[in-house]
Design an enzyme around this catalytic site. Structure first.
Site, mmCIF file in Angstrom:
data_model
loop_
_atom_site.group_PDB
_atom_site.id
_atom_site.type_symbol
_atom_site.label_atom_id
_atom_site.label_comp_id
_atom_site.label_asym_id
_atom_site.label_seq_id
_atom_site.Cartn_x
_atom_site.Cartn_y
_atom_site.Cartn_z
ATOM 1 N N SER A 109 10.967 2.192 -0.167
ATOM 2 C CA SER A 109 9.677 2.025 0.505
ATOM 3 C C SER A 109 9.318 0.540 0.642
ATOM 4 C CB SER A 109 8.622 2.837 -0.252
ATOM 5 O OG SER A 109 7.446 2.952 0.508
ATOM 6 N N ASP A 159 8.517 12.506 7.147
ATOM 7 C CA ASP A 159 7.832 11.426 6.416
ATOM 8 C C ASP A 159 6.588 11.012 7.203
ATOM 9 O OD1 ASP A 159 7.052 9.043 5.178
ATOM 10 O OD2 ASP A 159 9.107 8.415 4.783
ATOM 11 N N HIS A 190 8.288 11.265 2.251
ATOM 12 C CA HIS A 190 8.540 9.886 1.819
ATOM 13 C C HIS A 190 9.171 9.818 0.430
ATOM 14 C CE1 HIS A 190 8.041 5.673 2.653
ATOM 15 N NE2 HIS A 190 7.423 5.455 1.501
#
Ligand code: MLT
Length: 209
Positions: A109, A159, A190
């Site tokens: 991320s 996501d 995610h």
């Protein structure tokens, strides 16, 4: 022996390995230098592990660079923090005596986004990268030169934070720069899933020493 030090610009952990590769572990928003150590050890059992903590705080949560809103990055801060991370890699390589030419980033991320930023802004620094759920940190102009640099990317088809178009755009940018890109899709969101970790481990087994 595990070394923890505040001497260098970023709080971090360094765990020596018996192999030649060093994994640069870059956590997601709200993470810290301890989060990805077990993952790194699982991904490449003999690698050295270098795990910094992002020094930007967003409501108390560490990140590697500032954002103005979700998915909207402060480009000036991103450039500065990317340069700091590159300097940190060089400083830690001489402090811990690992080969700076054999560093593979593993980011999740926000950590994947700064790893992608290092690839695009300083194309010679990383020997490769595993980007779990990255976005496009910025559009480089002109495109960097990343001949044959191996990059594994993974993304979730549902996501909510990273639309498919951003995953595809990053893969396209990296490929246009000459990188050797593998994109792994998951059905989920995610979160980091078991099957993408397995796929990354398998990919890394072909790209580490
Ligand atoms: C995050 O929360 O880490 C975002 O998905 C990515 C970012 O802001 O860099």
């Amino acid at each position: 022996m595990t070394t923890s030090s505040r001497d260098l610009a970023l709080i971090h952990r360094f765990v020596p390995g018996s192999g030649r590769t060093t994994l640069l572990l870059l956590h997601g928003t709200g993470g810290n230098e301890d989060d990805l150590l077990p993952l790194g050890r699982e991904l490449v059992p003999n690698a050295a592990l270098l795990s910094p903590r992002g020094r930007v705080l967003e409501r108390g949560m560490p990140r590697f660079f500032r954002r103005l809103a979700e998915g909207v990055f402060d480009q000036q801060d991103l450039a500065l923090r990317t340069d700091e991370l590159v300097a940190f890699i060089a400083a830690t390589a001489s402090q811990y005596h690992f080969d700076a030419g054999k560093v593979i980033a593993v980011g999740y991320s926000n950590g994947a986004n700064i790893a992608a930023s290092v690839l695009l802004r300083h194309p010679r620094v990383l020997a490769g990268a595993v980007l779990f759920h990255p976005m496009v940190p910025f559009e480089p102009s002109p495109p960097p030169s990343l001949p044959q640099t191996p990059v594994f990317m993974s993304a979730g088809a549902s996501d909510a934070m990273v639309p498919r178009s951003l995953t595809e755009r990053l893969a396209e940018l990296l490929r246009a720069s000459g990188a050797n890109v593998t994109v792994h899709w998951e059905d989920g969101g995610h979160e980091l899933s078991r099957s993408e970790v397995d796929a990354a481990r398998d990919w890394l087994s072909h790209h580490t020493e």
